[in-house]
Scaffold this motif. Structure first.
Motif, PDB file in Angstrom:
ATOM      1  N   ARG A 220      36.915  43.199   3.889  1.00 57.73           N
ATOM      2  CA  ARG A 220      36.692  42.097   4.834  1.00 57.73           C
ATOM      3  C   ARG A 220      36.495  42.633   6.253  1.00 57.73           C
ATOM      4  O   ARG A 220      36.937  43.740   6.575  1.00 57.73           O
ATOM      5  CB  ARG A 220      37.876  41.134   4.795  1.00 57.73           C
ATOM      6  N   ALA A 221      35.902  41.810   7.106  1.00 63.03           N
ATOM      7  CA  ALA A 221      35.553  42.244   8.455  1.00 63.03           C
ATOM      8  C   ALA A 221      36.789  42.519   9.304  1.00 63.03           C
ATOM      9  O   ALA A 221      36.715  43.222  10.313  1.00 63.03           O
ATOM     10  CB  ALA A 221      34.690  41.187   9.112  1.00 63.03           C
ATOM     11  N   ASN A 222      37.920  41.968   8.903  1.00 59.47           N
ATOM     12  CA  ASN A 222      39.162  42.180   9.650  1.00 59.47           C
ATOM     13  C   ASN A 222      40.292  41.748   8.716  1.00 59.47           C
ATOM     14  O   ASN A 222      40.051  41.367   7.574  1.00 59.47           O
ATOM     15  CB  ASN A 222      39.136  41.337  10.933  1.00 59.47           C
ATOM     16  N   TYR A 223      41.524  41.772   9.187  1.00 57.58           N
ATOM     17  CA  TYR A 223      42.650  41.290   8.355  1.00 57.58           C
ATOM     18  C   TYR A 223      42.721  39.789   8.588  1.00 57.58           C
ATOM     19  O   TYR A 223      43.270  39.333   9.590  1.00 57.58           O
ATOM     20  CB  TYR A 223      43.930  42.067   8.702  1.00 57.58           C
ATOM     21  N   GLN A 224      42.077  39.050   7.674  1.00 59.36           N
ATOM     22  CA  GLN A 224      41.733  37.660   7.984  1.00 59.36           C
ATOM     23  C   GLN A 224      42.808  36.672   7.507  1.00 59.36           C
ATOM     24  O   GLN A 224      43.365  36.817   6.421  1.00 59.36           O
ATOM     25  CB  GLN A 224      40.384  37.330   7.348  1.00 59.36           C
ATOM     26  N   PRO A 225      43.070  35.664   8.362  1.00 59.14           N
ATOM     27  CA  PRO A 225      44.151  34.718   8.044  1.00 59.14           C
ATOM     28  C   PRO A 225      43.754  33.676   7.005  1.00 59.14           C
ATOM     29  O   PRO A 225      42.589  33.292   6.897  1.00 59.14           O
ATOM     30  CB  PRO A 225      44.405  34.034   9.387  1.00 59.14           C
ATOM     31  N   LEU A 226      44.773  33.249   6.278  1.00 57.40           N
ATOM     32  CA  LEU A 226      44.621  32.110   5.376  1.00 57.40           C
ATOM     33  C   LEU A 226      44.328  30.889   6.243  1.00 57.40           C
ATOM     34  O   LEU A 226      45.006  30.674   7.254  1.00 57.40           O
ATOM     35  CB  LEU A 226      45.961  31.921   4.651  1.00 57.40           C
TER      36      LEU A 226
END
Ligand SMILES: Cc1cc2nc3c(=O)[nH]c(=O)nc-3n(C[C@H](O)[C@H](O)[C@H](O)COP(=O)(O)OP(=O)(O)OC[C@H]3O[C@@H](n4cnc5c(N)ncnc54)[C@H](O)[C@@H]3O)c2cc1C
Length: 441
Positions: A220-226
């Motif tokens: 993923r492009a970053n550590y993405q939030p739910l």
């Protein structure tokens, strides 16, 4: 020795994970329905390899086995709190989100009280006789009129990692099952979802010793939030699932892809906890940095290094630089998700089922499979309809509602009132039939 029993069932459940457990709990109030759920484990435990110390639920505790359709059922989470004498302390703890340990304990508390769950009973084979299902278990043979498949999912291992699966290259679901010692090792976690986050946090807190280095790779492009916003939660309502079910297949695929982070992101709480732990170690305690966060990278190759302590060489493609990178690790943890299995016990039944072009079940809106013997015998499935029923399918959010739909279809009456009040969002507007547009010719 395996015996042939003369037990005849109206419904046999294959597996007793949370989803079939919910059907079992609701059926416990309908003694005229002879149901039994066969579970291969000797006792209930919920994804034991991932019951980590700091792991919390992604869903609220009221989304339990029964409450959404029958709050007065004895197997609600509230009932569990009261019966286990911890109601007041639970309130004082002000938990907006409970630990996975506690939810697992609640599920086990239910499973071990329900008379219709049979442990130590792996279903080895199911045959359709033209009239009923002959079910071969480790404990004997049973006859059932109808089935409910609840076998869950199996670990997804990237192809490049398959030849190296071992004590040092393993799926995230195994991490809690063996003694681990990461002391002095180069540890690499692959996968930027919730399991990857839970393992990263535990490793950062030296749960398995102080690693030499800890890398966390995510595609993923970053550590993405739910995405847990109020309107997003509307996707996890019966109204949305009912609307979704009738959409065109291509529209469904698009919707599911768009909604990925509503079920596969990392909770805000986990992200903040990780960020704060990193800040404390490296900005407050000023430790020399021994972790690396590596988003935007896809694992493409895994190779064993040469030499006795050479470990593994991992090749990843960086979507930003468009370059390949190589990294080294002694331990590789694959937090790469789960896929639907093809249960071996269904090998005889599979040719009788209507499968779609991707070999998935075709199901009606009541989670009933389309198949050759459908006129007389029903087969239901839980956690198998992401493609047909949408993103709530693999989640706990609507399990009680789904179980009630299944039971209503099983008994051919509205044993549970599932009518809804006006929804918050109007997903589809039903227009009177339109006049065909006249052609200029
Ligand atoms: C670590 C983790 C955390 C999760 N947390 C959340 C969350 O917070 N919120 C949320 O909404 N969802 C969550 N999920 C997703 C989902 O809710 C769970 O995966 C849930 O356990 C799915 O339930 P299930 O009954 O379909 O499958 P499972 O829990 O996998 O249970 C299937 C059962 O079937 C048994 N079985 C299989 N084959 C046979 C056979 N032939 N005979 C007898 N028994 C058999 C297995 O032993 C197993 O016990 C999480 C998933 C994981 C992996």
């Amino acid at each position: 020795m395996k015996q042939t029993t003369d037990v005849e069932l109206d419904l046999a459940g294959v597996g007793a994970g949370p989803f079939n457990l919910s059907v079992a709990a609701l059926l416990s109030e309908m003694p005229t329905v002879r149901a039994r759920f066969f579970e291969s484990r000797e006792a209930f435990v919920w994804h034991p390899g991932l019951l980590l110390d700091t792991a919390n639920m992604q869903t609220m505790f009221l989304k339990d086995l029964v409450s959404a359709v029958r709050p007065e059922n004895p197997y609600s989470f509230l009932s569990y709190l009261v019966k286990n004498k911890k109601f007041y302390r639970f309130l004082s703890a002000e938990l907006s989100c409970i630990s996975r340990q506690e939810f697992s304990d609640y599920l086990a508390w239910t499973a071990h009280q329900l008379p219709n769950i049979q442990f130590n009973s792996e279903i080895e084979h199911i045959e359709f006789t033209g009239d009923h299902f002959a079910i071969q278990t480790q404990q004997g043979q049973y006859r059932a009129k109808n089935l409910c498949l609840g076998v869950g999912k199996v670990p997804l291992i990237p192809d490049c990692a398959k030849p190296y699966i071992s004590q040092r290259v393993f799926h995230a679901s195994e991490i809690g099952l063996k003694d681990q010692d990461f002391t002095g090792k180069r540890v690499m976690i692959i996968g930027g979802g919730q399991s990857g986050a839970d393992i990263f946090l535990n490793a950062l807190q030296n749960q398995w010793g102080q690693p030499k280095s800890l890398d966390w790779v995510s595609r993923r492009a970053n550590y993405q939030p739910l995405d847990e916003a109020a309107f997003t939660n509307e996707y996890f309502t019966p109204d949305y699932v009912e609307a979704f079910y009738h959409l065109d297949a291509q529209v469904k695929r698009h919707e599911i892809a768009q909604q990925k982070l509503t079920s596969d992101g990392i909770t805000q709480q986990s992200l903040l906890e990780i960020y704060r732990a990193l800040y404390h170690r490296f900005d407050v305690l000023k430790e020399e940095k021994w972790i690396r966060l590596l988003p935007h990278r896809t694992l493409t190759q895994l190779r064993q290094g040469t030499g006795s302590d050479a470990g593994y060489q991992l090749t990843v493609t960086n979507a930003l630089s468009q370059q390949q990178e190589t990294h080294a690790a002694d331990v590789v943890i694959l937090a790469t998700g789960f896929v639907a299995p093809t249960p071996a016990c269904l090998s005889d039944i599979l040719p009788l089922l209507d499968l779609d072009e991707n070999n998935r079940y075709t199901m009606d809106s009541n989670f009933e499979l389309q198949w050759e013997g459908q006129a007389t015998n029903k087969i239901f499935a839980v956690n198998a309809g992401l493609h047909s029923h949408g993103i709530a399918e693999p989640q706990l959010s609507l399990m009680a509602w789904r179980s009630a739909k299944i039971i209503n279809a099983l008994v051919s009456r509205d044993a549970f009132d599932l009518s809804t009040h006006q929804g918050m969002i109007e997903w589809l507007t039903h227009q009177p039939a339109m006049e065909p547009v006249s052609s200029p010719l």
